[in-house]
Design an enzyme around this catalytic site. Structure first.
Site, PDB file in Angstrom:
ATOM      1  N   ARG A  94       0.833  -1.210   0.000  1.00  7.28           N
ATOM      2  CA  ARG A  94       0.000   0.000   0.000  1.00  7.28           C
ATOM      3  C   ARG A  94       0.866   1.258   0.000  1.00  7.28           C
ATOM      4  O   ARG A  94       0.554   2.261   0.642  1.00  7.28           O
ATOM      5  CB  ARG A  94      -0.978  -0.009   1.183  1.00  7.28           C
ATOM      6  CG  ARG A  94      -1.990  -1.138   1.134  1.00  7.28           C
ATOM      7  CD  ARG A  94      -3.184  -0.898   2.035  1.00  7.28           C
ATOM      8  NE  ARG A  94      -2.862  -0.839   3.419  1.00  7.28           N
ATOM      9  CZ  ARG A  94      -2.850  -1.890   4.255  1.00  7.28           C
ATOM     10  NH1 ARG A  94      -3.175  -3.081   3.794  1.00  7.28           N
ATOM     11  NH2 ARG A  94      -2.538  -1.754   5.508  1.00  7.28           N
ATOM     12  N   THR A 115      -3.635  -5.686   9.245  1.00 11.45           N
ATOM     13  CA  THR A 115      -2.485  -4.943   8.731  1.00 11.45           C
ATOM     14  C   THR A 115      -2.664  -3.440   8.861  1.00 11.45           C
ATOM     15  O   THR A 115      -1.678  -2.710   8.961  1.00 11.45           O
ATOM     16  CB  THR A 115      -2.207  -5.300   7.268  1.00 11.45           C
ATOM     17  OG1 THR A 115      -3.370  -5.024   6.478  1.00 11.45           O
ATOM     18  CG2 THR A 115      -1.842  -6.768   7.126  1.00 11.45           C
ATOM     19  N   ASP A 127      -2.446   3.819   4.115  1.00 12.38           N
ATOM     20  CA  ASP A 127      -2.341   3.705   2.665  1.00 12.38           C
ATOM     21  C   ASP A 127      -1.677   4.969   2.134  1.00 12.38           C
ATOM     22  O   ASP A 127      -2.240   6.058   2.245  1.00 12.38           O
ATOM     23  CB  ASP A 127      -3.729   3.532   2.039  1.00 12.38           C
ATOM     24  CG  ASP A 127      -3.672   3.082   0.582  1.00 12.38           C
ATOM     25  OD1 ASP A 127      -2.633   3.317  -0.075  1.00 12.38           O
ATOM     26  OD2 ASP A 127      -4.660   2.505   0.103  1.00 12.38           O
ATOM     27  N   ARG A 129      -0.394   5.198  -1.124  1.00 15.29           N
ATOM     28  CA  ARG A 129      -0.277   5.121  -2.578  1.00 15.29           C
ATOM     29  C   ARG A 129      -0.741   6.420  -3.237  1.00 15.29           C
ATOM     30  O   ARG A 129      -1.587   7.140  -2.702  1.00 15.29           O
ATOM     31  CB  ARG A 129      -1.105   3.951  -3.124  1.00 15.29           C
ATOM     32  CG  ARG A 129      -0.529   2.594  -2.801  1.00 15.29           C
ATOM     33  CD  ARG A 129      -1.461   1.478  -3.214  1.00 15.29           C
ATOM     34  NE  ARG A 129      -2.679   1.455  -2.394  1.00 15.29           N
ATOM     35  CZ  ARG A 129      -3.650   0.554  -2.535  1.00 15.29           C
ATOM     36  NH1 ARG A 129      -3.546  -0.378  -3.473  1.00 15.29           N
ATOM     37  NH2 ARG A 129      -4.709   0.595  -1.740  1.00 15.29           N
ATOM     38  N   LYS A 155      -9.909   5.159  -3.533  1.00 17.03           N
ATOM     39  CA  LYS A 155      -9.160   5.125  -4.790  1.00 17.03           C
ATOM     40  C   LYS A 155      -9.913   5.883  -5.875  1.00 17.03           C
ATOM     41  O   LYS A 155      -9.313   6.602  -6.681  1.00 17.03           O
ATOM     42  CB  LYS A 155      -8.905   3.680  -5.218  1.00 17.03           C
ATOM     43  CG  LYS A 155      -8.037   3.548  -6.456  1.00 17.03           C
ATOM     44  CD  LYS A 155      -7.829   2.086  -6.866  1.00 17.03           C
ATOM     45  CE  LYS A 155      -6.930   1.361  -5.903  1.00 17.03           C
ATOM     46  NZ  LYS A 155      -6.601  -0.024  -6.394  1.00 17.03           N
TER      47      LYS A 155
END
Length: 244
Positions: A94, A115, A127, A129, A155
């Site tokens: 991630r 996680t 995250d 990304r 996303k």
């Protein structure tokens, strides 16, 4: 072709050939650049998957990870649709990297955490990304409107811009193991559009139904039987003579 340079070539595949495009110019020769598999001739409204690298699932083939299944299912859906784009980004764990991912797994297995919680304990964002390169590839393919294969609304929000429209298209991957389904359930708790009731396998559902049909039984009590009283041992006698 579009806003940024793409290097393009054909790639042969057992299930059907497709094009590969790699984003970058001559100054980006070193390192792993963002790339995409292009199926057919994608147009606005086509299927798109933005996929991040996962060594554990895709290379080591861990059954506790859903990434390989998502990758294969996305490609199958695009082939069936006749067109689509699978963008592949080098954003392991991630976006935190492989070492962070390994340490997160370590905490997950020793502390029983998911996680997301493990990353927080390590002081890492859940995250990290980014998707600018994905948008650049899609724009370079002259796309302005896509149907994004993802269960993650965040996303969709990250990819959406004033001139780039993203429609979420959730798809379900159940996971091959109980740990994989626990991870999917954790994703659902953190906002992913995953129907938890559909994560169960047939075996899981049969076990749950069996528990409902058969009431739980208390373990049978252990009875302690009294020992018989000891009897005095009679004195040994001589055997009588046998008479014919």
């Amino acid at each position: 072709m579009g806003e940024r340079n793409l290097t393009e070539h054909e790639l042969r595949h057992a299930d059907g050939d497709f094009r590969v495009v790699v984003l970058g110019d001559v100054s980006d020769m070193h390192g792993n650049r963002p790339c995409a598999a292009v199926f057919g001739e994608p147009t606005d409204g086509c299927l798109v998957r933005i996929h991040s690298r996962c060594v554990y699932g895709e290379i080591f083939e861990s059954v506790d990870c859903d990434c390989r299944d998502q990758l294969r299912q996305s490609m199958a859906m695009m082939r069936k649709a006749g067109a689509g784009v699978l963008v592949y980004l080098d954003q392991e764990g991630r976006g935190a990297g492989l070492l962070a991912k390994a340490r997160g797994y370590q905490l997950t297995q020793t502390k029983g955490l998911d996680t997301f919680s493990s990353y927080r304990m390590l002081g890492l964002p859940e995250d990290s990304r980014t998707y600018e390169d994905a948008v650049a590839i899609l724009r370079s393919l002259n796309l302005k409107r896509i149907r994004l294969l993802t269960n993650n609304p965040a996303k969709v929000a990250a990819l959406s811009t004033a001139d780039f429209q993203v429609e979420q298209k959730p798809f379900l991957v159940r996971g091959q193991s109980r740990e994989a389904r626990r991870y999917l359930a954790a994703k659902a708790r953190y906002g992913h559009t995953i129907p938890l009731d559909q994560l169960e396998t047939l075996t899981d559902r049969m076990r749950r139904w069996a528990r409902r049909l058969v009431p739980a039984r208390e373990p049978a009590p252990i009875l302690e039987l009294p020992l018989p009283a000891e009897k005095p041992v009679a004195a040994a006698t001589q055997p009588e003579d046998m008479v014919s």
